[in-house]
Design a protein around this motif. Sequence first.
Motif, PDB file in Angstrom:
ATOM      1  N   SER A  35      25.078  31.713  50.996  1.00 45.69           N
ATOM      2  CA  SER A  35      25.748  30.418  50.876  1.00 45.69           C
ATOM      3  C   SER A  35      27.242  30.703  50.967  1.00 45.69           C
ATOM      4  O   SER A  35      27.651  31.825  51.211  1.00 45.69           O
ATOM      5  N   ALA A  36      28.051  29.690  50.785  1.00 41.55           N
ATOM      6  CA  ALA A  36      29.498  29.903  50.871  1.00 41.55           C
ATOM      7  C   ALA A  36      30.091  30.214  49.505  1.00 41.55           C
ATOM      8  O   ALA A  36      31.299  30.306  49.363  1.00 41.55           O
ATOM      9  N   LEU A  37      29.223  30.383  48.478  1.00 40.45           N
ATOM     10  CA  LEU A  37      29.736  30.642  47.134  1.00 40.45           C
ATOM     11  C   LEU A  37      30.683  31.826  47.091  1.00 40.45           C
ATOM     12  O   LEU A  37      31.763  31.747  46.526  1.00 40.45           O
ATOM     13  N   VAL A  68      32.589  33.431  49.335  1.00 37.79           N
ATOM     14  CA  VAL A  68      33.922  33.322  49.925  1.00 37.79           C
ATOM     15  C   VAL A  68      34.755  32.276  49.190  1.00 37.79           C
ATOM     16  O   VAL A  68      35.957  32.459  48.999  1.00 37.79           O
ATOM     17  N   LEU A  69      34.134  31.215  48.709  1.00 40.24           N
ATOM     18  CA  LEU A  69      34.908  30.198  47.991  1.00 40.24           C
ATOM     19  C   LEU A  69      35.409  30.743  46.650  1.00 40.24           C
ATOM     20  O   LEU A  69      36.541  30.505  46.249  1.00 40.24           O
ATOM     21  N   GLU A  95      35.992  33.868  46.039  1.00 40.55           N
ATOM     22  CA  GLU A  95      37.060  34.816  46.355  1.00 40.55           C
ATOM     23  C   GLU A  95      38.366  34.092  46.651  1.00 40.55           C
ATOM     24  O   GLU A  95      39.451  34.523  46.254  1.00 40.55           O
ATOM     25  N   ALA A  96      38.270  32.956  47.345  1.00 40.91           N
ATOM     26  CA  ALA A  96      39.474  32.191  47.672  1.00 40.91           C
ATOM     27  C   ALA A  96      40.132  31.687  46.387  1.00 40.91           C
ATOM     28  O   ALA A  96      41.340  31.812  46.207  1.00 40.91           O
ATOM     29  N   ALA A 120      41.711  34.618  44.557  1.00 41.65           N
ATOM     30  CA  ALA A 120      42.856  35.234  45.235  1.00 41.65           C
ATOM     31  C   ALA A 120      44.073  34.319  45.187  1.00 41.65           C
ATOM     32  O   ALA A 120      45.198  34.775  45.042  1.00 41.65           O
ATOM     33  N   SER A 171      43.885  27.500  47.411  1.00 44.76           N
ATOM     34  CA  SER A 171      42.515  26.998  47.423  1.00 44.76           C
ATOM     35  C   SER A 171      42.485  25.504  47.126  1.00 44.76           C
ATOM     36  O   SER A 171      41.741  24.755  47.745  1.00 44.76           O
ATOM     37  N   ILE A 200      39.271  23.055  47.948  1.00 45.14           N
ATOM     38  CA  ILE A 200      38.148  23.691  47.251  1.00 45.14           C
ATOM     39  C   ILE A 200      38.067  23.164  45.825  1.00 45.14           C
ATOM     40  O   ILE A 200      39.077  23.036  45.140  1.00 45.14           O
ATOM     41  N   ARG A 201      36.840  22.855  45.386  1.00 49.25           N
ATOM     42  CA  ARG A 201      36.660  22.356  44.031  1.00 49.25           C
ATOM     43  C   ARG A 201      36.526  23.556  43.098  1.00 49.25           C
ATOM     44  O   ARG A 201      35.429  24.011  42.800  1.00 49.25           O
ATOM     45  N   GLY A 227      39.652  37.669  43.382  1.00 47.65           N
ATOM     46  CA  GLY A 227      39.560  37.744  44.833  1.00 47.65           C
ATOM     47  C   GLY A 227      38.309  38.493  45.268  1.00 47.65           C
ATOM     48  O   GLY A 227      37.252  38.347  44.662  1.00 47.65           O
ATOM     49  N   ARG A 228      38.465  39.309  46.313  1.00 46.29           N
ATOM     50  CA  ARG A 228      37.342  40.048  46.868  1.00 46.29           C
ATOM     51  C   ARG A 228      36.491  40.727  45.806  1.00 46.29           C
ATOM     52  O   ARG A 228      37.025  41.400  44.924  1.00 46.29           O
ATOM     53  N   ARG A 236      41.553  17.196  47.774  1.00 49.15           N
ATOM     54  CA  ARG A 236      40.196  17.040  48.240  1.00 49.15           C
ATOM     55  C   ARG A 236      39.904  15.603  48.718  1.00 49.15           C
ATOM     56  O   ARG A 236      39.243  15.393  49.734  1.00 49.15           O
ATOM     57  N   ILE A 257      45.207  32.792  52.564  1.00 49.61           N
ATOM     58  CA  ILE A 257      44.769  33.636  51.460  1.00 49.61           C
ATOM     59  C   ILE A 257      44.706  35.049  52.009  1.00 49.61           C
ATOM     60  O   ILE A 257      43.801  35.407  52.756  1.00 49.61           O
ATOM     61  N   GLU A 296      44.046  38.186  51.320  1.00 46.95           N
ATOM     62  CA  GLU A 296      43.040  39.237  51.361  1.00 46.95           C
ATOM     63  C   GLU A 296      41.773  38.823  52.103  1.00 46.95           C
ATOM     64  O   GLU A 296      40.956  39.661  52.426  1.00 46.95           O
ATOM     65  N   LEU A 297      41.638  37.525  52.361  1.00 45.34           N
ATOM     66  CA  LEU A 297      40.483  37.109  53.150  1.00 45.34           C
ATOM     67  C   LEU A 297      40.778  37.315  54.631  1.00 45.34           C
ATOM     68  O   LEU A 297      41.925  37.378  55.053  1.00 45.34           O
ATOM     69  N   ALA A 314      35.123  24.133  52.488  1.00 45.76           N
ATOM     70  CA  ALA A 314      35.381  23.436  51.229  1.00 45.76           C
ATOM     71  C   ALA A 314      34.879  22.001  51.326  1.00 45.76           C
ATOM     72  O   ALA A 314      34.310  21.471  50.372  1.00 45.76           O
ATOM     73  N   TRP A 341      29.703  24.418  48.722  1.00 46.44           N
ATOM     74  CA  TRP A 341      29.224  25.802  48.818  1.00 46.44           C
ATOM     75  C   TRP A 341      27.789  25.909  49.304  1.00 46.44           C
ATOM     76  O   TRP A 341      27.385  26.895  49.893  1.00 46.44           O
ATOM     77  N   PRO A 372      26.686  26.339  53.866  1.00 47.97           N
ATOM     78  CA  PRO A 372      27.614  27.223  54.560  1.00 47.97           C
ATOM     79  C   PRO A 372      27.686  26.884  56.051  1.00 47.97           C
ATOM     80  O   PRO A 372      26.689  26.459  56.632  1.00 47.97           O
TER      81      PRO A 372
END
Lengths: 336, 519
Positions: free
Chosen positions: A193-195, A197-198, A200-201, A204, A209, A214-215, A272-273, B344, B364, B366-367, B379, B383, B386
């Motif tokens: 899922s995108a969990l 990367v979100l 991490e954003a 970071a 974000s 991003i929520r 972050g990462r 948002r 960002i 580091e991404l 976003a 989540w 994807p």
Amino acid sequence: MTALTRHRLFWPAVVLVLLLVSNVFFAPRFFSITLQDGHLYGSLIDVLRSSTPLVLVALGMTVVIATGGIDLSVGSVMAIAGALACLMIGDLPDQGSVGGVLLAVVAAVGLAAVLGIWNGVLVTVIGIQPIIATLILMVAGRGIAQLLTDGQIINVSSPPFRMIGAGYFLTLPVSVLIVAAVVVAAALLTRRSALGVLVEAVGASPTASRLAGIRARGLTIMAYVFAAVCAAVAGLIFSSNVASADSNAAGNLIELDAILAVVIGGTALTGGRFSLAGSVLGAVLISALDITTYTIGIPAETTLLFKAVVVVVLCLSQSAAFRAVVFRRRTVGASA
Amino acid sequence: MSDRPILEMTGIRKTFPGVVALDGVDFRLFPGEVHALMGENGAGKSTLIKVLTGVYGIDGGDVRLAGEPVHFAGPLQAQQAGVSTVYQEVNLCPNLSVAENVCIGREPRRLGRIRWAAMRRRAADLLAGLDLDLDVSAPLHSYSLAIQQMVAIARAVDPAAAPATRPQPEASGRGSRVLILDEPTSSLDASEVARLFEVIRRLKRDGVAILFVSHFLDQVYEIADRMTVLRNGTLIGEYRTAELPQMELVTKMIGKELTVLERLDDQTRHAAAPGEPIVAAHGLGRTGAVAPFDLTIRGGEIVGLAGLLGSGRTEVARLLYGADRPDSGRVEIDGRPVTLRAPRTAMHHGIAFSSENRRTEGIIGELSVRENIVLALQAARGWARPVPRRRQDELVARYVKALDIRPADPEIPVRNLSGGNQQKVLLARWLITEPRLLIVDEPTRGIDVGAKAEIQKLLVELAGGGMAVLFVSAELEEVLRLSHKIEVLRDRRLVEEIENTDGVDADRIMQTIASGATP
């Protein structure tokens, strides 16, 4: 070869192998694994089994740290989960009832989820710094666990509950299988899922974000819930293994080992990462270290010192700057 | 100007994983000269500076300071040897006082104790040398970015930076022998630039060698004696400013003739066929940020925000994006009232916002490039849904190509890209969300001519395709060139709306900025 040595998990992996190998000099049968009564036995299996609570706690800690936070309450959550489960099982008319044990497990995990929400709300909605917000539950949690058990150690004799921490399935310890399942599920959940990367954003750069829509609040609360749930499962494994709920011993100081495991695994404390695989490796390494101190007969009073030395060496081996100094000296010495 | 270089770099080579940032570059700097380092984004200017100041090690070549080979392990060592730097983005501690920022690391001490009074006096003296009269006990963040930049320069020229214990034949008693100014003017307005140049000339007379990096060609021609041109990490040549005409310089920097810039002008001024209003603000305002204003932005229209630094340009943009909450007024989108509670919400209504602080509020670091580009879209989807990897790769490949993002490897961390390419990544992030109103705050700040022209062209094309664009820039020229309609801000108040027709020029706008609404 250089690609391999540059991988951020290369040096922790080397240290782990060295640790395991060093055991052979003191316990020659360290690497032998035997099949007895359909169960695998051996020191390596012991290492895995004893690492299970820490792997779980480190897994949850990784995600929380990735959001830029930290969770000090995991040890207390372990104690609460164990206490609640043992309390409920102790009250069962028949402690062998699978349904009753399942209900106790679900209740313990559910309570932990609520505690995770509590941590997450303190951090995101109220805006308390994570280290302080989770310190509240770290201190209060042991109190809650003791309240649940009336300050006593509750002993249970429930075969289904015993399975969780001490049972075997398909020749392997059930606890190891549970942890493997959680690790795989967590990896799939964060990376498919995108969990991931979100999170991490958010960790970071919270400002960037937010402007990217991003929520962050929901994601951060989820991270604390995940950490608490992992801690609860770890608590169940621990308490099942000793067939009792000991509110003082369960998860005592495990938050520090978990943070260490996360850092060894290459996730920065600034957020972050993150690397789940790294944290698993870090946790197994710490458990292997504990076992090694016993096998090579380090006196009990110097165990912690020995552990500290290994950790220092490990951290140095991971520092590119330090390696550069060592290598430079070596090449200068060779040419002179 | 003496005939012996104070600084000599030869055959400098620096590689990053997958990128050769510098390939055999030579660079000379003489005492008492201003030397401009020119090149597009990613040409290697910043890398060369970081190599010089010891931020990066080198993979080849050597650096000589006053004839002696040197190898700085970090900026502190460089500074102690008399090489000081003022970076593009102010690198000071906003929470400390001005005096502390000027003197940090070299506070006047007695018996290990900081002599606060002496420190404040020294800071005030240094700032007075730059014609600045500040309260040096006030925290740095209470001053504008422009003033902060001047504080950074004061810090760099502090004679105490190079301890007197080191003999310095070239400039005994002085601070820096080499002063590096990396985009020092990107956040200054015209009068502040003039003041800075006075300071530079004074330092030059004192024999300081100044390395000057700027994307404002006019400024380079005003202040620089010589220039070194880099392109794609290689040395193109070293020239006397007087002997290199501006067009020729640009050609050397980008390696091809530049014609895009002239084209744009007429496209926008006359192609104005705006559609329906997309966003309309009525009495929108926020106490302390910007006074209530009315603003309508139509599809296909570029609305420019003009005004001095701190006049409220960014504040207007942030209110329209919901990044800050308004405390008065209302916003209508497509004629329907909406509440922009958070970025948002604005995003859901098709508004996109690229911040002026691209490093802290935009990308960002580091991404990866790919993750940064997909971030806003992801976003918006949440989540649990994807963006499929194949779709990500398609989108990213398309925009890396369309915006010419370099290097074209979408998997490297975006912090390894140059400023202009980071800006393009940020634009790509918003473009794939297919916004109806694109708010861009200083999208061309600190990036080179080539990329600047590309971004300007892109905005014109987007508006041509029906998108509404709110364009914020400190550069009046740029606002004039692109906008259909110009909103002029003065002292945090929107004072006039000017249709950008043939008669309108910079003077006309300056007049409004200077005097408020025209009678």
